[in-house]
Design an enzyme around this catalytic site. Structure first.
Site, PDB file in Angstrom:
ATOM      1  CB  CYS A 334      46.508  76.345 -41.623  1.00  0.00           C
ATOM      2  SG  CYS A 334      46.124  77.983 -41.444  1.00  0.00           S
ATOM      3  NE  ARG A 363      46.534  85.516 -35.627  1.00  0.00           N
ATOM      4  CZ  ARG A 363      45.600  85.699 -36.678  1.00  0.00           C
ATOM      5  NH1 ARG A 363      45.375  86.741 -37.153  1.00  0.00           N
ATOM      6  NH2 ARG A 363      45.520  84.472 -37.403  1.00  0.00           N
ATOM      7  CD  GLN A 381      41.053  82.136 -37.031  1.00  0.00           C
ATOM      8  OE1 GLN A 381      41.806  81.314 -36.722  1.00  0.00           O
ATOM      9  NE2 GLN A 381      41.273  82.997 -37.962  1.00  0.00           N
ATOM     10  CG  ASP A 383      40.541  77.930 -38.998  1.00  0.00           C
ATOM     11  OD1 ASP A 383      40.094  78.265 -40.102  1.00  0.00           O
ATOM     12  OD2 ASP A 383      41.758  77.754 -38.541  1.00  0.00           O
ATOM     13  CG  HIS A 385      42.298  74.290 -42.726  1.00  0.00           C
ATOM     14  ND1 HIS A 385      42.175  74.285 -41.283  1.00  0.00           N
ATOM     15  CD2 HIS A 385      42.858  75.514 -42.900  1.00  0.00           C
ATOM     16  CE1 HIS A 385      42.878  75.360 -40.875  1.00  0.00           C
ATOM     17  NE2 HIS A 385      43.206  76.154 -41.984  1.00  0.00           N
ATOM     18  CE  LYS A 468      42.263  87.641 -49.300  1.00  0.00           C
ATOM     19  NZ  LYS A 468      42.617  88.259 -47.996  1.00  0.00           N
ATOM     20  CG  HIS A 514      43.355  78.244 -45.347  1.00  0.00           C
ATOM     21  ND1 HIS A 514      44.068  78.092 -44.239  1.00  0.00           N
ATOM     22  CD2 HIS A 514      43.960  78.464 -46.459  1.00  0.00           C
ATOM     23  CE1 HIS A 514      45.506  77.837 -44.737  1.00  0.00           C
ATOM     24  NE2 HIS A 514      45.185  77.989 -46.217  1.00  0.00           N
TER      25      HIS A 514
HETATM   26 ZN    ZN Z   1      43.820  78.017 -42.338  1.00  0.00          ZN
END
Ligand code: ZN
Ligand code: ZN
Length: 638
Positions: A334, A363, A381, A383, A385, A468, A514
């Site tokens: 992000c 991680r 991911q 991912d 945004h 969310k 997100h």
């Molecule tokens: Zn994010």
């Protein structure tokens, strides 16, 4: 006389001293038969104990967690009783119920799988004797008297006494155990049980303390349920993604690379790529645009975004040998995407801006928590945004939710949407103003209704920065996995001072959404491999067709066919090993190849006989028709 309120708001007056079992009988015969425990004012208690005072009650059966726990914890006591009969020197410690069963930790005990069967027979005798299970009040001296040589029970009892807890024990026949319950009324309730596993454990889970033997077991109200559960365990074991990953040659781990860092083979990579391609197709259709970011960044970025504090020791740090800059491997994307947004002035006319990227984050999870692809240290991911105005979030949530629906219905998986909202009793714990929150939550709720989602509201489950929707995917075994998600974020845009110029010429802060469709690809793969058992649908199967020449003479022709199929966009291979034809066909089926083509005289002339991995045969069919048929199936992602 106490007044009790049932779940349907009926109020019953019950005689003084009436027990849970009495109440169950008053409510209904059937319920009394299935009852295992009772919940009184939110606390689960044994059916044999009196209901003291007015309050809400709920009869618990095997369908309720409290009911299952009472049955299985009783099974643990029956195990301990049987064990003490057969192994008088063994020292029992604790035996809680857990999801799917119970365990008991025992000191000074050595047993084998065969011994478990003997213990089970002894347990059967105890169940058949149908001993009453009764609560007894104890003092510390009682504990000392009953467990003179058991330091574990004594340690527990002392701690409880120090905390001011009343000590209780439960007694059945010649056995008594320090225990706060609850339990079923008698040992006969535990109709079906099994001891399943022996494992090593330590007292209090502390490796520095005494080593113990942990015996796992489970219990059900009927033999049928136990058998069903055992069958499910067998199926799950066969489908374990770590096993299938090896068997189907999808991914591997290397000690030299490190734990939690999977390496994907060509087959596994194909599967990954196909899933990602599908996700990206859906996103591009939904107006997302691909971006690309590097995998390391100066730590200042995360200090500003707040991830520095959030991830703490989970961050992998990287040192530059050239400069004094400190870097971190990215744990999220992000903040980077926010920097792309911030790279030029934005007008309200530019919004919504939608970025997408399938990219790996790192991680540093504790190695004890790593497991196959379910928990890894490098997670990828799909991912994305969205930067938009408050007025646009309804459209954006709908847009993303449609992608999620498309994706999972194509994959043949159903899901429940958890609407994770704030805790209305603790609004101070959340960032952003109350009106914004209320409005956003209303929008999310109405999107869930409009798209006819199977959903529920979970108060207090929101992130501090916004509400969310978490998608809980249900797999073939009824297990739930959190995969897709979309989250509103009121915090990050202002942390990075993101702006757009509104129609009135004023500078305003956008909100951020997100989103991920598959979530972590690695984790999703672990679910998908187990869901399919490795029988991947054609469109994402690593090997879609395999040609098996009947003899040396036909290898050249077979290679020609492979070439035609490959050029047509089909993943085809040849197996010209020296094994017999039937063995090679069998191998292709075990490898879960979708279509198998035995290649001989007829095939050389262009007439194909096609065999599926399920063993069905069709043909003759021309090479062109076969190719077109597969391409159609791939395109439709059936
Ligand atoms: Zn994010
Ligand atoms: Zn107990």
């Amino acid at each position: 006389m106490p007044k009790i309120t049932l779940p349907d708001d009926r109020v019953l007056e019950i005689p003084e001293g009436a027990t849970g079992l009495d109440v169950a009988k008053m409510v209904g015969k059937r319920l009394a038969k299935d009852a295992l425990a009772i919940e009184f004012e939110g606390k689960v208690q044994s059916l044999t104990l009196p209901i003291e005072g007015d309050g809400k009650v709920r009869i618990l059966t095997f369908e309720d967690e409290g009911g299952r726990d009472a049955l299985r914890h009783s099974a643990a006591h029956i195990f301990a009783q049987a064990l003490k009969r057969l192994y008088p020197k063994a020292k029992i410690t604790i035996g809680p119920s857990i999801e799917n069963g119970f365990y008991y930790d025992v000191a000074d005990l050595k047993v084998s799988e065969d011994d478990l069967r003997k213990i089970e027979s002894e347990m059967r005798k105890i169940v058949d004797a149908d001993y009453k299970i009764e609560r007894v009040d104890w003092s510390l001296d009682d504990v000392k008297a009953h467990f003179p040589d058991n330091p574990f029970k004594l340690e527990l009892a002392k701690e409880l006494a120090e905390k001011g807890c009343k000590l209780t024990a439960y007694k059945q026949g010649d056995f008594i155990d320090l225990c706060e319950g609850p339990h079923v009324p008698s040992t006969g309730y535990v109709k079906s049980f099994a001891l399943t596993k022996i494992a090593a454990a330590h007292w209090r889970g502390d490796v520095k303390r005494e080593a113990l033997t942990r015996i796992y077991g489970t219990a059900f109200p009927s033999e049928k349920q136990l058998k069903q559960w055992q069958k499910l365990q067998e199926d799950l074991e066969k489908r374990d993604h770590r096993k299938l990953g090896r068997k189907l040659d999808l991914f591997t781990f290397s000690d030299l690379v490190g734990s939690g860092l999977p390496l994907f083979t060509p087959k596994g990579t194909t599967l990954r790529d196909e899933l990602v391609k599908f996700s990206e197709e859906l996103q591009i259709r939904g107006g997302f645009r691909k971006v690309w970011i590097p995998h390391i960044t100066k730590i200042e970025l995360y200090k500003k975004s707040g991830h520095w504090d959030k991830f703490g020791e989970e961050l992998f740090l990287v040192k530059s040998q050239e400069t004094s800059d400190e870097f971190a491997l990215k744990p999220m994307n992000c903040p980077h995407h926010a920097q792309i947004y911030a790279s030029r002035p934005r007008s309200y006319r530019d919004l919504p801006i939608r970025y997408m990227e399938t990219t790996t984050c790192y991680r540093d999870e504790k190695s004890g928590e790593l497991s196959g692809l379910s928990r890894v240290r490098s997670l990828t991911q799909d991912d994305g945004h969205v930067f938009c105005t408050m007025d646009q979030i309804r459209g954006e949530f709908e847009n993303i939710m449609r992608m999620i629906k498309d994706l999972y219905s194509t994959l043949g998986m159903s899901f429940t949407a958890r609407l994770s909202f704030w805790d209305p009793k603790n609004k101070k714990a959340y960032l952003g103003d109350a009106n914004q929150w209320e409005r956003a939550q209303d929008i999310i709720k109405s999107v869930a209704h409009e798209l006819d989602l199977d959903h529920f509201v979970a108060e207090g489950e929101a992130a501090f920065y916004g509400p969310k929707i978490d998608i809980m995917v249900r797999d073939a075994f009824g297990r739930h996995w959190q995969c897709a998600t979309q989250q509103l974020d009121f915090a990050q845009p202002s942390r990075f001072d993101l702006k757009y110029t509104d129609s009135d010429g004023k500078e305003k802060t956008p909100v951020m959404i997100h989103k991920a469709l598959l979530g972590s690809i690695e984790r999703f793969l672990s679910v998908f491999i187990e869901q399919t058992g490795g029988r991947f649908p054609l469109w994402c199967a690593p090997e879609q067709a395999r040609v098996v020449p009947v003899s040396e003479k036909f290898v050249e022709g077979a290679l020609g066919l492979v070439d035609v199929l490959r050029k047509g966009g089909i993943r085809a291979e040849i197996d010209d090993s020296s094994e017999s034809v039937s063995k090679r066909v069998r191998k292709a089926q075990i490898d879960q190849v979708n279509y198998i083509l035995v290649f001989g005289e007829k095939e050389l002339e262009g007439d194909l006989q096609v065999r599926t991995r399920e063993g069905e045969v069709f043909g003759p069919v021309s090479v062109e028709d076969f190719k077109q048929r597969l391409l159609r199936e791939i395109k439709e992602r059936k």
